[in-house]
Scaffold this active site. Structure first.
Site, PDB file in Angstrom:
ATOM      1  N   ASP A 238       5.572  -1.870  11.795  1.00 25.76           N
ATOM      2  CA  ASP A 238       4.287  -1.150  12.185  1.00 25.76           C
ATOM      3  C   ASP A 238       4.683  -0.339  13.744  1.00 25.76           C
ATOM      4  O   ASP A 238       6.193  -0.527  13.627  1.00 25.76           O
ATOM      5  CB  ASP A 238       3.256  -2.038  12.660  1.00 25.76           C
ATOM      6  CG  ASP A 238       1.885  -1.486  12.791  1.00 25.76           C
ATOM      7  OD1 ASP A 238       2.053  -0.364  12.883  1.00 25.76           O
ATOM      8  OD2 ASP A 238       0.838  -2.488  12.434  1.00 25.76           O
ATOM      9  N   CYS A 239       4.090   0.307  13.903  1.00 26.93           N
ATOM     10  CA  CYS A 239       4.583   1.773  14.333  1.00 26.93           C
ATOM     11  C   CYS A 239       4.884   0.897  16.032  1.00 26.93           C
ATOM     12  O   CYS A 239       3.979   0.760  16.753  1.00 26.93           O
ATOM     13  CB  CYS A 239       3.878   2.771  15.195  1.00 26.93           C
ATOM     14  SG  CYS A 239       3.315   2.980  13.355  1.00 26.93           S
TER      15      CYS A 239
END
Length: 697
Positions: A238-239
């Site tokens: 995930d970012c």
């Protein structure tokens, strides 16, 4: 192209790269390697309900609305349109060397997390609270997105692996503790189905830890994913989740250590910039070149599967496919199927010819934001609920309007007194034959941490109540004594107790997409019958739920709740009156086929959803309440009967024990076949009892 062939090509290409070049390709914004004719590629793209954040695209209902359709075929069609528009946009951009973010063919969708708690702000990105429903719709979405051509049409991504559903405010440091039973019974089945049945190309890790290890570097979860399920694609963080390892989870001491931990545990692609430290980690002996090479090979395998080097049959998808007439019609159909009729005292459908004046009131009546949810694209035209009704009624019926209040602020004009639109709303109501009251939320009140505008809860809800100004508006409209149809535009459970007591009808419209207003008018005025079912439980109070941070399923969702729901999972009325009058099982070596006869005793043709629930009667490992194990949409004409077949897999005859092992553990089963759950509240609301079938293995 088969994966073996694509991987061989990827291996040959990566073998020509220097170590520095390989490492450069492991970030989401991979640069060009010009000497090898490798163009730049940005892996980050979004598409949970249409191509997002890259300009014009068809905006479909938010995922929770797609969940309410209980229609895998429709969801597959939506995904096919998304990948068609994605292809059209990608090739148009690439021809002009625009390789920016949100313009690639790797879509970080669908979100198949389980919506286990109604407070979670991102729950509307999911298909709801049930693992079986989520898996069926998720598989359909992945297959529709990836296609069945010679090359992959677009690459889907199952997110967020694996135990993730809030709270948003502490997701970067939170440790979700989950039992083996809950893990394998609730949190993993949809991911497993997407890997094993749909061959999803990518899996994204979550921000939080699960049982002590960060989800983007979680050895037990990686073992399940790659060894137990045989996942062959690439894994993406995930970012900026990898920087959480050293900044918040405190499992590493530096970015270099975080990068090493992630890639050594199987994370191939970094959404973020921590993998800038990969070469440093290599120089310190924390990462081998073989590990870097393998990550690069997996990523280039995906690019070869998409035909990004050798060409694809989708290369000439015309840009005119974007928001085509056919795609907009599908968005409208999806919205119509998603609406859930929660209450109707007979006022619906409204009869145009019997009305002179309609009042359309509420902060979500003429709101574009309430159509789209989050992770949305840009429609060329948004048809709000108010506009849809105005367009439908034309010059024949007068439409009076008032916002009534702001979404959550106490006034609409800064210099006015609090409640500055309440009197106007009352005047509109008093001058109308019927009031269509549009309330709810939008992405500024429920959404992702850092994305939603309600800073007090980081996108989560603190309770199940509508904002106070909307409650005041409800009371003001109720006091007029006029007939009221409440339309709720929101992505989650809200307390509708007051509305159920005071209003004539309630329609849950979710975030219905760019064509939402057109669909709303057609449903409200009886051009089409509502047929959606709740993919989540509407609870009476939060008090009956465990703490938000408690990931145990005990007391949660329809499968484990103890009390009565306000509106149950699987519930939804129509303008007909459909019931299952007879059902039988055809058992073929564990694979079962339920044959049901349905009858519409109402006065209007309608779709409905036949649902099959199962309860193992002689196992202590069975969920507390019957669980969904099969469903099928059926169209039944007024006054007629129809036959429907619902396949139910052998897994329905298994349970998950305390060690997380799915097994045969009982011989006596009760199956329930109807248009709702067999719970007491559903029976009370529908007046119909599902057919019960006792079955012995």
């Amino acid at each position: 192209m088969k994966r073996e062939e694509a991987r061989k090509k990827a291996e040959a290409l990566v073998a020509q790269m220097t170590l520095e070049e390989k490492a450069s390709q492991l970030k989401y914004d991979a640069p060009a390697i010009r000497r090898l004719n490798v163009p730049a590629y940005n892996w980050w793209n979004e598409a949970i309900h249409g191509v997002a954040r890259a300009g014009q695209a068809t905006v479909f209902p938010q995922a929770i609305g797609l969940g309410a359709t209980f229609d895998p075929e429709l969801v597959g069609e939506v995904a096919d349109v998304v990948s068609t528009e994605g292809r059209a946009k990608y090739h148009a951009y690439a021809e002009k060397e625009d390789r920016d973010i949100y313009k690639g063919l790797t879509f970080w969708a669908p979100n198949v997390n389980i919506f286990r708690d109604p407070r979670w702000g991102r729950g509307h990105e999911t298909y709801g609270e049930d693992p079986y429903l989520t898996s069926r719709l998720g598989v359909a979405y992945v297959k529709g997105l990836q296609g069945d051509g010679e090359t992959m049409k677009a690459a889907a991504c199952a997110k967020h692996f694996a135990v993730h559903s809030g709270p948003e405010a502490i997701r970067h440091e939170f440790n979700a503790v989950v039992s083996k039973k809950d893990m394998h019974e609730t949190y993993l089945p949809a991911f497993q189905a997407l890997v094993e049945e749909a061959e999803v190309e990518a899996v994204m890790g979550a921000y939080n830890r699960t049982n002590g290890e960060p989800c983007c570097a979680n050895r037990p979860l990686q073992k399940i994913l790659r060894e137990d399920w045989g996942f062959q694609g690439h894994f993406v963080s995930d970012c900026w989740a990898i920087k959480d390892f050293h900044e918040h989870h405190m499992v590493t001491a530096s970015p270099m250590e975080s990068a090493a931990l992630a890639i050594n545990t199987g994370c191939d692609l970094n959404c973020g910039n921590t993998y800038l430290h990969i070469l440093n980690a290599y120089q310190h002996g924390l990462v081998t070149e073989e590990t870097i090479t393998e990550a690069a090979v997996r990523l280039f395998t995906t690019r070869y599967l998409l035909g990004l080097f050798d060409g694809s049959e989708y290369d000439h998808t015309p840009y005119t496919e974007v928001e085509s007439k056919e795609h907009l019609a599908l968005a409208e159909k999806a919205a119509e199927e998603s609406f859930v009729l929660l209450k109707n005292n007979g006022i619906l459908p409204l009869k145009k010819e019997a009305l002179k004046t309609v009042g359309v009131i509420g902060p979500n009546a003429d709101s574009r934001a309430s159509l789209i949810g989050n992770y949305h694209g840009t429609a060329s035209r948004y048809v709000t609920i108010q506009e849809g009704i105005q367009d439908y009624l034309g010059e024949d019926v007068r439409v009076l309007t008032s916002a009534g209040c702001a979404l959550y602020k106490d006034k609409t004009e800064n210099l006015a007194y609090a409640g500055d639109r309440l009197v106007e709303a009352k005047i509109v109501a008093e001058n109308s034959d019927v009031v269509i009251l549009c309330l709810g939320l939008d992405e500024t009140l429920e959404g992702e941490e850092g994305d939603a505008g309600n800073s007090y809860a980081s996108g989560d809800k603190i309770d199940l109540k509508l904002p106070q100004v909307q409650r005041d508006l409800m009371e003001a409209i109720a006091e007029t004594g006029k007939p009221v149809v409440l339309c709720v535009l929101a992505g989650s459970d809200l307390d509708l107790g007051y509305a159920a007591e005071h209003f004539d009808a309630i329609v849950q419209m979710w975030y219905p997409g760019g064509q939402g207003g057109r669909a709303a008018a057609r449903v409200l005025f009886g051009e089409v019958s509502p047929s959606g079912k709740l993919p989540i439980t509407f609870y009476e109070t939060l008090e009956e739920l465990p703490e938000f941070e408690d990931y145990s399923m005990e007391g949660r969702t329809y499968r484990y709740m103890a009390g009565k729901a306000q509106y149950p999972f699987g519930y939804g009325l129509t303008y007909g009156k459909v019931s299952v009058t007879n059902a039988e099982i055809q058992d073929e070596k564990g694979e079962m086929l339920f044959r049901a006869e349905v009858e519409n005793k109402g006065e209007m043709d309608t779709d409905d959803v036949v649902q099959v629930y199962v309860k193992c009667l002689d196992s202590d490992n069975a969920p507390k309440n019957p669980s969904l194990c099969g469903f099928a949409r059926v169209h039944v004409k007024a006054g007629e009967k129809a036959a429907v077949e619902v396949p139910v897999g052998a897994q329905a005859l298994t349970v998950v024990d305390q060690e997380g092992v799915r097994k045969v553990d009982g011989k006596q089963f009760a199956f329930y076949v109807g248009c709702s759950q067999p719970d007491a509240k559903s029976v009370e609301l529908t007046g119909e009892k599902p057919v019960e079938i006792l079955f012995t293995r």
